[in-house]
Design a protein around this motif. Sequence first.
Motif, short mmCIF file in Angstrom:
data_model
loop_
_atom_site.label_atom_id
_atom_site.label_comp_id
_atom_site.label_asym_id
_atom_site.label_seq_id
_atom_site.Cartn_x
_atom_site.Cartn_y
_atom_site.Cartn_z
N HIS A 69 0.82 -1.22 0.00
CA HIS A 69 0.00 0.00 0.00
C HIS A 69 0.85 1.27 0.00
N ARG A 70 1.99 1.17 -0.69
CA ARG A 70 2.88 2.34 -0.85
C ARG A 70 3.38 2.35 -2.29
N LEU A 71 3.65 3.55 -2.79
CA LEU A 71 4.00 3.72 -4.20
C LEU A 71 5.36 3.12 -4.55
N VAL A 72 6.37 3.40 -3.75
CA VAL A 72 7.73 2.96 -4.10
C VAL A 72 7.83 1.44 -4.21
N PRO A 73 7.36 0.66 -3.23
CA PRO A 73 7.43 -0.79 -3.40
C PRO A 73 6.61 -1.29 -4.60
N ALA A 74 5.50 -0.62 -4.87
CA ALA A 74 4.68 -1.03 -6.02
C ALA A 74 5.43 -0.78 -7.33
N VAL A 75 6.08 0.37 -7.44
CA VAL A 75 6.85 0.68 -8.65
C VAL A 75 8.04 -0.27 -8.79
N VAL A 76 8.69 -0.56 -7.69
CA VAL A 76 9.83 -1.50 -7.73
C VAL A 76 9.36 -2.88 -8.18
N ALA A 77 8.25 -3.35 -7.65
CA ALA A 77 7.73 -4.66 -8.05
C ALA A 77 7.39 -4.67 -9.53
N GLY A 78 6.77 -3.61 -10.01
CA GLY A 78 6.44 -3.52 -11.44
C GLY A 78 7.69 -3.48 -12.29
N ALA A 79 8.71 -2.74 -11.84
CA ALA A 79 9.95 -2.64 -12.60
C ALA A 79 10.70 -3.97 -12.64
N VAL A 80 10.70 -4.68 -11.53
CA VAL A 80 11.37 -5.99 -11.49
C VAL A 80 10.65 -6.97 -12.42
N ASP A 81 9.33 -6.99 -12.37
CA ASP A 81 8.59 -7.88 -13.27
C ASP A 81 8.83 -7.51 -14.73
N PHE A 82 8.87 -6.21 -15.01
CA PHE A 82 9.16 -5.73 -16.37
C PHE A 82 10.55 -6.20 -16.82
N ALA A 83 11.52 -6.08 -15.92
CA ALA A 83 12.89 -6.51 -16.25
C ALA A 83 12.94 -8.01 -16.51
N PHE A 84 12.24 -8.79 -15.70
CA PHE A 84 12.20 -10.24 -15.94
C PHE A 84 11.55 -10.55 -17.29
N GLY A 85 10.49 -9.83 -17.62
CA GLY A 85 9.85 -10.02 -18.91
C GLY A 85 10.79 -9.72 -20.06
#
Length: 96
Positions: A69-85
């Motif tokens: 429920h915070r922006l920074v961890p959400a962005v990090v999770a999205g960026a990590v998933d994007f990088a894995f993709g």
Amino acid sequence: TGAVPRWSDVRSVAISEWPLVEAGFVPDLLLALAWAGVYSRDTGAELAMIAAVLQLAAWGFVAGWRTHHRLVPAVVAGAVDFAFGLAVVGLEIVVH
């Protein structure tokens, strides 16, 4: 357990796994449009791959947001998933 699953068990698993089916709708639609001749097969494959990687990023963001429920961890999770993709796409290119 070796027992034949009951219909209620099969239904429960199908419902819980439905998001995996939903995730394929956009890439499948883009591939179907290429099959229908709207654009080339190569364009369809590229668009489907782009859509899939963007969905990974979006769902990573959603999962990060729902977890913290915070922006920074959400962005990090999205960026990590994007990088894995992107890594998977890159490996696919290298292998083929």
